[in-house]
Design a protein around this motif. Structure first.
Motif, mmCIF file in Angstrom:
data_model
loop_
_atom_site.group_PDB
_atom_site.id
_atom_site.type_symbol
_atom_site.label_atom_id
_atom_site.label_comp_id
_atom_site.label_asym_id
_atom_site.label_seq_id
_atom_site.Cartn_x
_atom_site.Cartn_y
_atom_site.Cartn_z
ATOM 1 N N UNK A 107 -3.408 -9.068 -1.461
ATOM 2 C CA UNK A 107 -3.102 -7.853 -2.196
ATOM 3 C C UNK A 107 -3.232 -6.608 -1.324
ATOM 4 N N UNK A 108 -4.101 -6.662 -0.322
ATOM 5 C CA UNK A 108 -4.307 -5.511 0.556
ATOM 6 C C UNK A 108 -3.292 -5.460 1.690
ATOM 7 N N UNK A 109 -2.464 -6.489 1.817
ATOM 8 C CA UNK A 109 -1.462 -6.512 2.875
ATOM 9 C C UNK A 109 -2.011 -6.902 4.228
ATOM 10 N N UNK A 110 -3.146 -7.604 4.255
ATOM 11 C CA UNK A 110 -3.701 -8.089 5.522
ATOM 12 C C UNK A 110 -2.751 -9.138 6.097
ATOM 13 N N UNK A 111 -2.311 -8.997 7.352
ATOM 14 C CA UNK A 111 -1.305 -9.920 7.874
ATOM 15 C C UNK A 111 -1.822 -11.312 8.197
ATOM 16 N N UNK A 112 -3.086 -11.409 8.643
ATOM 17 C CA UNK A 112 -3.598 -12.707 9.084
ATOM 18 C C UNK A 112 -5.061 -12.882 8.701
ATOM 19 N N UNK B 156 1.261 -15.664 -7.592
ATOM 20 C CA UNK B 156 1.038 -14.247 -7.841
ATOM 21 C C UNK B 156 -0.418 -14.010 -8.261
ATOM 22 N N UNK B 157 -1.014 -12.955 -7.714
ATOM 23 C CA UNK B 157 -2.348 -12.560 -8.140
ATOM 24 C C UNK B 157 -2.215 -11.820 -9.471
ATOM 25 N N UNK B 158 -2.913 -12.281 -10.489
ATOM 26 C CA UNK B 158 -2.769 -11.682 -11.815
ATOM 27 C C UNK B 158 -3.414 -10.297 -11.863
ATOM 28 N N UNK C 11 -10.567 -7.476 -10.887
ATOM 29 C CA UNK C 11 -11.865 -8.035 -10.506
ATOM 30 C C UNK C 11 -12.110 -7.908 -9.001
ATOM 31 N N UNK C 12 -11.028 -7.898 -8.227
ATOM 32 C CA UNK C 12 -11.129 -7.835 -6.766
ATOM 33 C C UNK C 12 -10.917 -6.428 -6.226
ATOM 34 N N UNK C 13 -10.893 -5.452 -7.092
ATOM 35 C CA UNK C 13 -10.520 -4.088 -6.693
ATOM 36 C C UNK C 13 -11.338 -3.572 -5.515
ATOM 37 N N UNK C 14 -12.653 -3.760 -5.570
ATOM 38 C CA UNK C 14 -13.510 -3.267 -4.496
ATOM 39 C C UNK C 14 -13.243 -3.976 -3.184
ATOM 40 N N UNK C 15 -13.043 -5.287 -3.239
ATOM 41 C CA UNK C 15 -12.784 -6.062 -2.011
ATOM 42 C C UNK C 15 -11.421 -5.710 -1.431
ATOM 43 N N UNK C 16 -10.448 -5.511 -2.301
ATOM 44 C CA UNK C 16 -9.117 -5.112 -1.831
ATOM 45 C C UNK C 16 -9.198 -3.782 -1.098
#
Length: 271
Positions: free
Chosen positions: A258-263, A208-210, A216-221
């Motif tokens: 976290x962004x739901x990218x499939x691959x 699980x991503x904490x 911290x990854x909000x912008x990248x997500x």
């Protein structure tokens, strides 16, 4: 186009082939049906059929010769070869391997209606029998043809089927196949030696991503959520059985998950 599709047992080959037939107008040639029918006629299980084929190669030769003949006689037809070894016998094809872990494969075959020859009393029995069957087939292919069936470099596209819909996978196969045939055209009709491995972030990082990591990854997500196609990033990972250890760009994997990218396009070192 000729597209050959193989993969792990329970990876959804037949389902995806049917979508390619219905949506994109391909004809299907399935050697699995031939093998299961031979087992049914002989009143033995598919695993027993595989074991018999280890000592009597006439069944393999019959299937392989038919596959090669169909490809030669129909160069202008769009055909899907749903077959363990068509990638080896079809002279010019886009070679696809569908990958799935043993746990998910066992769950799938437990739900399928594959006849009494492929019925299992539990998930554990299904896993054991699927593993045995895969090992038996791999040994047979190596003995008869000196092939490494599970060597991903044999294929042009390796795509994971565990967490994405068959419809999405079929559409990606079509896009990748068109891109590959365009490369062949640019190469004056000569085949191109290229393997692309597409894995789910859910398999690459199963923890699980904490909450802290997500913040911290909000912008990248957010950037990943805008992407409609494959992200322009390649992940390096180590594969050992059904498990992966990410070797580079772990934060990218977490954000993509976290962004739901499939691959994600993945370079693999395999144990």
């Amino acid at each position: 186009m000729h597209i050959t599709i193989t993969g792990n047992l329970g990876s959804g080959k037949s389902t995806i082939c049917k979508i390619l037939e219905d949506k994109y107008g391909f004809e299907i040639y399935s050697t699995g049906k031939v093998q299961r029918e031979l087992a049914r006629q002989m009143n033995i299980t598919t695993l027993e059929m595989n074991q018999l084929m280890c000592s009597d190669h006439k069944y393999d030769n019959m299937i392989d010769d038919t596959t090669a003949r169909i490809s030669r006689e129909n160069p202008d037809k769009n055909i899907i070869f749903d077959s363990r070894l068509a990638w080896h016998f079809v002279e010019k094809s886009f070679k696809v391997f569908l990958s799935v872990g043993l746990d998910i494969a066992a769950e799938r075959v437990m739900k399928d209606n594959r006849g009494k020859e492929e019925q299992y009393s539990s998930i554990e029995e299904a896993k054991e029998k699927l593993f045995q069957r895969a090992q038996t087939e791999n040994m047979r292919y190596k003995d008869i043809y000196n092939l490494e069936y599970f060597n991903f470099s044999n294929y042009n596209l390796v795509i994971e089927s565990a967490y994405s819909s068959p419809e999405l996978i079929a559409s990606i196969i079509m896009k990748e196949a068109k891109d590959y045939y365009a490369l062949i055209a640019d190469n004056h009709g000569q085949m191109v030696d290229r393997t692309r491995i597409l894995l789910s972030p859910k398999s690459l990082y199963k923890e699980e991503v904490t909450k802290e990591e997500r913040n911290a990854l909000k912008g990248r997500i957010s950037e990943y959520e805008k992407i409609k196609e494959l992200p322009n990033v390649q992940i390096a990972a180590w594969k050992d059985g059904d498990s992966y250890q990410v070797l580079s760009a772990l934060e990218e994997v977490k954000a993509a998950k976290e962004a739901g990218v499939p691959f994600l396009l993945t370079a693999l070192n395999i144990q």
